[in-house]
Enzyme design. Sequence first.
Site, short mmCIF file in Angstrom:
data_model
loop_
_atom_site.label_atom_id
_atom_site.label_comp_id
_atom_site.label_asym_id
_atom_site.label_seq_id
_atom_site.Cartn_x
_atom_site.Cartn_y
_atom_site.Cartn_z
N LYS A 66 50.41 56.69 58.37
CA LYS A 66 50.75 57.00 56.98
C LYS A 66 52.17 57.52 56.91
CE LYS A 66 49.40 57.63 52.71
NZ LYS A 66 50.56 56.90 52.26
N LYS A 90 51.80 66.50 60.58
CA LYS A 90 51.50 66.97 59.21
C LYS A 90 50.11 66.54 58.76
CE LYS A 90 54.83 66.57 56.20
NZ LYS A 90 55.75 66.00 55.18
N LYS A 102 56.77 56.06 59.41
CA LYS A 102 57.87 56.22 58.46
C LYS A 102 58.67 54.93 58.46
CE LYS A 102 59.41 59.58 55.76
NZ LYS A 102 58.57 60.51 55.00
N THR A 185 53.28 67.12 45.68
CA THR A 185 54.04 67.86 46.70
C THR A 185 54.48 69.21 46.14
OG1 THR A 185 54.82 65.73 47.54
CG2 THR A 185 55.88 67.68 48.42
N ASN A 216 61.92 65.36 42.30
CA ASN A 216 60.49 65.43 42.00
C ASN A 216 59.85 66.71 42.53
OD1 ASN A 216 57.58 64.87 43.24
ND2 ASN A 216 57.77 63.68 41.38
N SER A 344 47.92 61.62 48.49
CA SER A 344 47.96 60.21 48.87
C SER A 344 46.63 59.80 49.53
CB SER A 344 49.11 59.94 49.85
OG SER A 344 50.31 59.69 49.15
#
Length: 411
Positions: A66, A90, A102, A185, A216, A344
């Site tokens: 992810k 994480k 990533k 987030t 954001n 997510s």
Amino acid sequence: MNALAATNRNFKLASRLLGLDSKLEKSLLIPFREIKVECTLPKDDGTLVSYVGFRIQHDNARGPMKGGIRYHPEVDPDEVNALAQLMTWKTAVANIPYGGAKGGIGCNPGELSISELERLTRVFTQKIHDLIGIHTDVPAPDMGTDPQTMAWILDEYSKFHGYSPAVVTGKPIDLGGSLGRDAATGRGVLFATEALLNDQGKSIAGQRFVIQGFGNVGSWAAQLIHEAGGKVVAVSDVSGAIKDKNGIDIPSLIKHVKEHKGVKGFSGANAIEGSSILVEDCDILIPAALGGVINRENAKDIKAKYIIEAANHPTDPEADEILSKKGVIILPDIFANSGGVTVSYFEWVQNIQGFMWDEEKVNAELKKYIQQGFKDVKEMCKTHNCDLRMGAFTLGLNRVARATVLRGWEA
């Protein structure tokens, strides 16, 4: 020290605390797969242009990989590698069934038209469609990308594999995106800060906050902190920086930023030098912009008692040591900004089940995960007599190591 060197250093320290053997350590550190592709597309004027795209798939011991896809001129393999590795730890700290990945394309999205961005995204998806998937690797938005980018990836991927909404998260709501994902987030930063302050016998109300970055994450964190009674006394973004020791009117600032594309020129606060934002007088500093901003040059001048790392890798290891000696408590990025990936995960679950949640449920579940995550990190701090960063790293690393050994994957 670049992001990869700093991440590897934290990994080694956590590995030593856990007493991992060198073979297991090596298998945990080496990425599962590194992909580099050339993306050639026609520009609007008919000329051809090529960009290099990357996808680093770091680890899948605990579940599908992810991680975000960023469009930025400085996307390079080292940085993408570090961020993929950080995602592995994480997702393990958040205790969601994912590994880390990533990706990115080395381009300046601001110089491309909407149709050029769409063509670029579709070409990139064509090159990697057989390497991503619902149970393999699930991309998400990052710097320079947004829900529209995810919609293009979903559509292009679906041409090869049939309609597959769970292949990306951070999608528009109309294509199976989750309610609450946009604020996730920033809301996670609020819940993480609350957990830390409650542990210290304090609350958000009355605390003075400085926020670097008003995109954001920074803007949502500011809005939610303001609603919880916190006082945001200084804010910065790429356009400039502003300060008001009595607290900035955040709803008015958000309105100003929408209209003027930045905090610069906001009449409700005084303009200050952007470079001074990190050393402004406050109780809690939230770096929510780029990595590596807190370093040995400015660490000694930081006045905050707490640092909440809303950005990825904002504090380099030398600054960590300086701040630790000053008694500054740092809530590390792999826990503090895990709200985005947690929601997510909720989006992915909703897509697979074909059953959507209301926003209240999303936010309640997020709070539960963040609060449990803080308890788990604190437990590791007690076990290994370490700070919160090492508590989070040992927690994440231990979970991935156990999954790796159980699968029989250790070298």
